[in-house]
Design an enzyme around this catalytic site. Sequence first.
Site, PDB file in Angstrom:
ATOM      1  N   SER A  54       0.866  -1.179   0.000  1.00 42.09           N
ATOM      2  CA  SER A  54       0.000   0.000   0.000  1.00 42.09           C
ATOM      3  C   SER A  54       0.894   1.217   0.000  1.00 42.09           C
ATOM      4  CB  SER A  54      -0.881  -0.051   1.253  1.00 42.09           C
ATOM      5  OG  SER A  54      -1.873   0.934   1.186  1.00 42.09           O
TER       6      SER A  54
ATOM      7  N   ARG B  66       0.811  -4.092  -6.819  1.00 46.19           N
ATOM      8  CA  ARG B  66      -0.496  -4.639  -6.427  1.00 46.19           C
ATOM      9  C   ARG B  66      -1.564  -3.866  -7.177  1.00 46.19           C
ATOM     10  NH1 ARG B  66      -4.118  -7.657  -5.313  1.00 46.19           N
ATOM     11  NH2 ARG B  66      -5.075  -7.992  -3.289  1.00 46.19           N
TER      12      ARG B  66
ATOM     13  N   THR C  73      -7.761   1.818   3.099  1.00 50.35           N
ATOM     14  CA  THR C  73      -7.555   1.115   4.369  1.00 50.35           C
ATOM     15  C   THR C  73      -8.711   1.360   5.331  1.00 50.35           C
ATOM     16  OG1 THR C  73      -5.188   1.413   4.062  1.00 50.35           O
ATOM     17  CG2 THR C  73      -5.923   0.789   6.252  1.00 50.35           C
TER      18      THR C  73
ATOM     19  N   CYS D  48       2.904  -6.847 -16.850  1.00 56.41           N
ATOM     20  CA  CYS D  48       3.362  -7.595 -15.674  1.00 56.41           C
ATOM     21  C   CYS D  48       4.629  -6.941 -15.145  1.00 56.41           C
ATOM     22  CB  CYS D  48       3.642  -9.051 -16.018  1.00 56.41           C
ATOM     23  SG  CYS D  48       4.422  -9.901 -14.619  1.00 56.41           S
TER      24      CYS D  48
ATOM     25  N   CYS E 248       6.204 -14.193  -9.702  1.00 51.16           N
ATOM     26  CA  CYS E 248       4.938 -13.462  -9.533  1.00 51.16           C
ATOM     27  C   CYS E 248       4.837 -12.795  -8.157  1.00 51.16           C
ATOM     28  CB  CYS E 248       3.775 -14.435  -9.732  1.00 51.16           C
ATOM     29  SG  CYS E 248       2.177 -13.703  -9.417  1.00 51.16           S
TER      30      CYS E 248
ATOM     31  N   CYS F 103       0.246  -9.366  -7.942  1.00 56.11           N
ATOM     32  CA  CYS F 103      -0.452  -8.083  -8.080  1.00 56.11           C
ATOM     33  C   CYS F 103      -1.839  -8.262  -8.692  1.00 56.11           C
ATOM     34  CB  CYS F 103       0.389  -7.098  -8.882  1.00 56.11           C
ATOM     35  SG  CYS F 103       0.437  -7.420 -10.660  1.00 56.11           S
TER      36      CYS F 103
ATOM     37  N   CYS G 131      -2.564  -9.432 -14.438  1.00 57.24           N
ATOM     38  CA  CYS G 131      -2.814 -10.287 -15.615  1.00 57.24           C
ATOM     39  C   CYS G 131      -4.225 -10.864 -15.578  1.00 57.24           C
ATOM     40  CB  CYS G 131      -1.768 -11.398 -15.699  1.00 57.24           C
ATOM     41  SG  CYS G 131      -1.563 -12.328 -14.181  1.00 57.24           S
TER      42      CYS G 131
HETATM   43  C1  LIG Z   1       0.055   1.044  -4.566  1.00 57.52           C
HETATM   44  C2  LIG Z   1      -1.073   1.231  -3.600  1.00 57.52           C
HETATM   45  C3  LIG Z   1      -1.111   2.366  -2.799  1.00 57.52           C
HETATM   46  C4  LIG Z   1      -2.154   2.531  -1.897  1.00 57.52           C
HETATM   47  N1  LIG Z   1      -2.120   3.627  -1.079  1.00 57.52           N
HETATM   48  C5  LIG Z   1      -3.039   3.727  -0.102  1.00 57.52           C
HETATM   49  C6  LIG Z   1      -2.938   4.763   0.863  1.00 57.52           C
HETATM   50  O1  LIG Z   1      -2.011   5.561   0.830  1.00 57.52           O
HETATM   51  N2  LIG Z   1      -3.888   4.815   1.824  1.00 57.52           N
HETATM   52  C7  LIG Z   1      -4.901   3.912   1.907  1.00 57.52           C
HETATM   53  O2  LIG Z   1      -5.726   4.002   2.820  1.00 57.52           O
HETATM   54  N3  LIG Z   1      -5.023   2.929   1.006  1.00 57.52           N
HETATM   55  C8  LIG Z   1      -4.118   2.805   0.016  1.00 57.52           C
HETATM   56  N4  LIG Z   1      -4.197   1.772  -0.878  1.00 57.52           N
HETATM   57  C9  LIG Z   1      -5.341   0.859  -0.807  1.00 57.52           C
HETATM   58  C10 LIG Z   1      -5.204  -0.118   0.360  1.00 57.52           C
HETATM   59  O3  LIG Z   1      -3.946  -0.735   0.338  1.00 57.52           O
HETATM   60  C11 LIG Z   1      -6.296  -1.165   0.233  1.00 57.52           C
HETATM   61  O4  LIG Z   1      -7.544  -0.533   0.096  1.00 57.52           O
HETATM   62  C12 LIG Z   1      -6.348  -2.068   1.451  1.00 57.52           C
HETATM   63  O5  LIG Z   1      -5.095  -2.710   1.639  1.00 57.52           O
HETATM   64  C13 LIG Z   1      -7.457  -3.103   1.288  1.00 57.52           C
HETATM   65  O6  LIG Z   1      -7.458  -3.936   2.408  1.00 57.52           O
HETATM   66  P1  LIG Z   1      -8.007  -5.427   2.303  1.00 57.52           P
HETATM   67  O7  LIG Z   1      -7.850  -6.014   3.654  1.00 57.52           O
HETATM   68  O8  LIG Z   1      -9.344  -5.416   1.678  1.00 57.52           O
HETATM   69  O9  LIG Z   1      -7.042  -6.159   1.267  1.00 57.52           O
HETATM   70  P2  LIG Z   1      -5.463  -6.362   1.252  1.00 57.52           P
HETATM   71  O10 LIG Z   1      -4.774  -5.286   2.000  1.00 57.52           O
HETATM   72  O11 LIG Z   1      -5.093  -6.592  -0.149  1.00 57.52           O
HETATM   73  O12 LIG Z   1      -5.244  -7.710   2.076  1.00 57.52           O
HETATM   74  C14 LIG Z   1      -5.701  -8.937   1.590  1.00 57.52           C
HETATM   75  C15 LIG Z   1      -4.928 -10.052   2.271  1.00 57.52           C
HETATM   76  O13 LIG Z   1      -5.541 -11.284   1.906  1.00 57.52           O
HETATM   77  C16 LIG Z   1      -4.544 -12.211   1.533  1.00 57.52           C
HETATM   78  N5  LIG Z   1      -5.174 -13.160   0.606  1.00 57.52           N
HETATM   79  C17 LIG Z   1      -5.647 -12.917  -0.628  1.00 57.52           C
HETATM   80  N6  LIG Z   1      -6.211 -14.023  -1.151  1.00 57.52           N
HETATM   81  C18 LIG Z   1      -6.085 -14.990  -0.215  1.00 57.52           C
HETATM   82  C19 LIG Z   1      -6.482 -16.358  -0.172  1.00 57.52           C
HETATM   83  N7  LIG Z   1      -7.178 -16.935  -1.156  1.00 57.52           N
HETATM   84  N8  LIG Z   1      -6.169 -17.080   0.939  1.00 57.52           N
HETATM   85  C20 LIG Z   1      -5.501 -16.492   1.982  1.00 57.52           C
HETATM   86  N9  LIG Z   1      -5.108 -15.212   1.983  1.00 57.52           N
HETATM   87  C21 LIG Z   1      -5.406 -14.453   0.901  1.00 57.52           C
HETATM   88  C22 LIG Z   1      -3.458 -11.357   0.910  1.00 57.52           C
HETATM   89  O14 LIG Z   1      -2.206 -12.047   0.911  1.00 57.52           O
HETATM   90  C23 LIG Z   1      -3.483 -10.128   1.816  1.00 57.52           C
HETATM   91  O15 LIG Z   1      -2.626 -10.293   2.919  1.00 57.52           O
HETATM   92  C24 LIG Z   1      -3.190   1.571  -1.804  1.00 57.52           C
HETATM   93  C25 LIG Z   1      -3.149   0.428  -2.605  1.00 57.52           C
HETATM   94  C26 LIG Z   1      -2.097   0.250  -3.490  1.00 57.52           C
HETATM   95  C27 LIG Z   1      -2.044  -1.004  -4.319  1.00 57.52           C
HETATM   96  S1  SF4 Z   2      -0.207 -11.380 -10.800  1.00 59.65           S
HETATM   97 FE1  SF4 Z   2       0.161 -11.504 -13.000  1.00 59.65          FE
HETATM   98  S2  SF4 Z   2       0.810  -9.457 -13.589  1.00 59.65           S
HETATM   99 FE2  SF4 Z   2       1.041  -9.585 -11.359  1.00 59.65          FE
HETATM  100  S3  SF4 Z   2       3.144 -10.254 -10.979  1.00 59.65           S
HETATM  101 FE3  SF4 Z   2       1.885 -12.094 -11.057  1.00 59.65          FE
HETATM  102  S4  SF4 Z   2       1.990 -12.757 -13.184  1.00 59.65           S
HETATM  103 FE4  SF4 Z   2       2.679 -10.614 -13.154  1.00 59.65          FE
END
Ligand SMILES: Cc1cc2nc3c(=O)[nH]c(=O)nc-3n(C[C@H](O)[C@H](O)[C@H](O)COP(=O)(O)OP(=O)(O)OC[C@H]3O[C@@H](n4cnc5c(N)ncnc54)[C@H](O)[C@@H]3O)c2cc1C
Ligand code: SF4
Length: 545
Positions: free
Chosen positions: A55, A299, A335, A489, A513, A516, A519
Site C-alpha cells: 500500500s 499490487r 484502508t 506484468c 509473480c 499483483c 494479468c
Molecule cells: C500502490 C497502492 C497504494 C495505496 N495507497 C493507499 C494509501 O495511501 N492509503 C490507503 O488508505 N489505502 C491505500 N491503498 C489501498 C489499500 O492498500 C487497500 O484498500 C487495502 O489494503 C485493502 O485492504 P483489504 O484487507 O481489503 O485487502 P489487502 O490489504 O489486499 O489484504 C488482503 C490479504 O488477503 C490475503 N489473501 C488474498 N487471497 C487470499 C487467499 N485466497 N487465501 C488467503 N489469503 C489471501 C493477501 O495475501 C493479503 O494479505 C493503496 C493500494 C495500493 C495497491
Molecule cells: S499477478 Fe500476473 S501481472 Fe502480477 S506479478 Fe503475477 S503474473 Fe505478473
Amino acid sequence: MADEAITRESMAFDVVVVGAGPAGLAAAIRLKQLVPEAAVCVVEKGGEVGAHILSGAVIEPRALAELLPDWRERAAPLATPATNDRFLLLTARRAFRLPTPPQMHNRGNYIASLGDVCRWLAREAEALGVEIYPGFPAAELLEEEGRIVGIVTGDMGVTREGERGPNFQPGMELRAAYTLVAEGCRGSLAKRLMQRFGLRDGCDPQTYAIGVKELWEVPAANHRPGLVEHTIGWPLDAATYGGSFLYHFGDRLVSYGFVVGLDYRNPWLSPFDEMQRFKTHPSMRGHFAGGRRISFGARALSEGGLQSVPKLIFPGGALIGDAAGFLNVPKIKGTHAAMKSGMLAAEAVAGALGAGRPAELAAFPEKLRASWLWSELDGVRNIRPAFAKCGLFGGLAYAAFDTYVLRGRAPWTFHQRHPDHATLLAADAAPRIAYPRPDGELTFDRLTSVFISNTNHAEDQPAHLRLREPARWEPVNWERYRSPESRYCPAAVYEAVGVEEGRPRLQINAQNCVHCKTCDIKDPTQNIDWVTPEGGGGPNYPGGM
Ligand SMILES: Cc1cc2nc3c(=O)[nH]c(=O)nc-3n(C[C@H](O)[C@H](O)[C@H](O)COP(=O)(O)OP(=O)(O)OC[C@H]3O[C@@H](n4cnc5c(N)ncnc54)[C@H](O)[C@@H]3O)c2cc1C
Ligand code: SF4
C-alpha cells in the site's frame, strides 16, 4: 489430481476469514469484541502477516479509532503525522503546484507501512483469541446445499505435473457458519463467488489500477517527514489515468509509487517502466538523491467505486474490503474503508450467530448503507468515471465542479460500461513507447526489482497462472496486441519467446509473480486465471513496505 481421493482433516469455527489485511483483521477483532466466545480463524496466503501487503500508505485513522479507540496507547505503528500536502502537475521538464483537492488533504492522517499496521492488528486479534494461520491460502470454497460452509486450504507438495510429491500434505477443511472473504483486490475466491452467486448482476464492471511501489532510504538531509506529494501528468498522456505518490516517513524512509488505471488503451504501455522513468524528472530526482532502494512490489487496486460494488452477501458469508471494491479513489485510500466494511460485516455476523445462524447476512448491506462509509463513497462516485470519459483536463475540471459546486450531490451517476480487459487498441494502431534503459542507481530493471521483493515460489508445483486456452495466445495476444502481458506484468513473469525464429510462444516464469493480479484483470480475452500457489509463496515484503 482427483480431489475426492484425498482425505482431509477438518476443523470447525464460527467464522473463517480469508485474508489478514486490514479488512479481515478488523472484522476478526470486532467479532471477538462483540462475541468473545466465538471461534474465529483467519487464513493468510503470505508466509507471515504483512508479507503480501502493499500500500502507500497514508492512513485515515477513522475506522481504527472506532475499532480500538486507544490505538495510540497500544503503540499502533502510525508514527508519522501527515503535515504537508503537495499536489503537482508535471510536464516533461516542469512541475506546477495545483491547489490540493479537499479529498487529498491529509491533516489528521498518518504515513505508515500498512504491512506493519497489519502485523500489529494481528497481534491485537490474537490477544483477543483469534487464530491466525499465515502460509495457508484458501484455495477452494466448501459448499453444501447451496450454502458456503467454509474453505479448503491449499495442498502442499503437489508436483508440477499435479501428482502427489514425497512431501505431500493435503489442505484442511476449515468449516464455519460464516465465511468472510477479505482477499483484497481481485480475490481468487471472490471471483468465483461472484460467478457462482451472480453477485455482479446489475452493477458496473469493476475497474482497476496497478500500483508499482518502491521503498527508499534517503539521507537525513533529503528527508522531510510528513511530506505527502502526489503528481499527475507526465509521463502519462492525458488519456491515461494515473499518477505518483511520494510519502516521507519513519526513519529516513520514502515510500514512492506510481499508479496507472488499467483502462489504459496503448498495449505498448508498461506501468513498471513508467514508474522507473518518472524518477528521472528534474523535480523528482531530489527525493532519491544519495538514497538506496530497499524494496519493491506491485499490487492492483479497485477503482470502480460504489457503482461497481457487487452484491455483498452470499449464502453463508460476505465480501469485505477491497475484495468488494471499497476504495475511495479521489482520496487514494482504501484502508479505512476496508476496516469499516470488515467491522460492519462482523457486527452483522455477531447478530446472526445469536439468531439461529441464517444463511444470509442481510444486516450487513443495511448497516453499510447507513454508515459514513457509504455516504463518503457516494459523494465521490462520479469523479473517477469523469476522468475515464473526459481525460486528464476534463476530468480535473469535472472533479472541481463536482467537489466545490455540487459538493458531491450530483443528481446523476456516471457509469463504467467497459471492463479493463476490453480497452486495448491493436498494437499497430497505437504509438510505440520507447523507455530509457535503467541506470542501476535511480532506475532499475524488472529482475533486480523482483529480487528485492524477496519473492519465492517452490519450483516443483503446478503453475498458479493458467491459460484457459493456450491456443488463444498467438492469434490474439501476439498477433493483435504484441504480448501486452510482457509489459503490464511488473515482475517479468510473461515473456514472448521464439519470435526471431518465427514461432512466437508465451513463456510463463510463474516463480517471479508478486501477486499483483494485473494479468487476471487485463488479459484481453480473460484467458489468464490466477489461482493461489502453494502456501507461503509470493513476495515477502519487509517491515516498512
Ligand atoms: C500502490 C497502492 C497504494 C495505496 N495507497 C493507499 C494509501 O495511501 N492509503 C490507503 O488508505 N489505502 C491505500 N491503498 C489501498 C489499500 O492498500 C487497500 O484498500 C487495502 O489494503 C485493502 O485492504 P483489504 O484487507 O481489503 O485487502 P489487502 O490489504 O489486499 O489484504 C488482503 C490479504 O488477503 C490475503 N489473501 C488474498 N487471497 C487470499 C487467499 N485466497 N487465501 C488467503 N489469503 C489471501 C493477501 O495475501 C493479503 O494479505 C493503496 C493500494 C495500493 C495497491
Ligand atoms: S499477478 Fe500476473 S501481472 Fe502480477 S506479478 Fe503475477 S503474473 Fe505478473
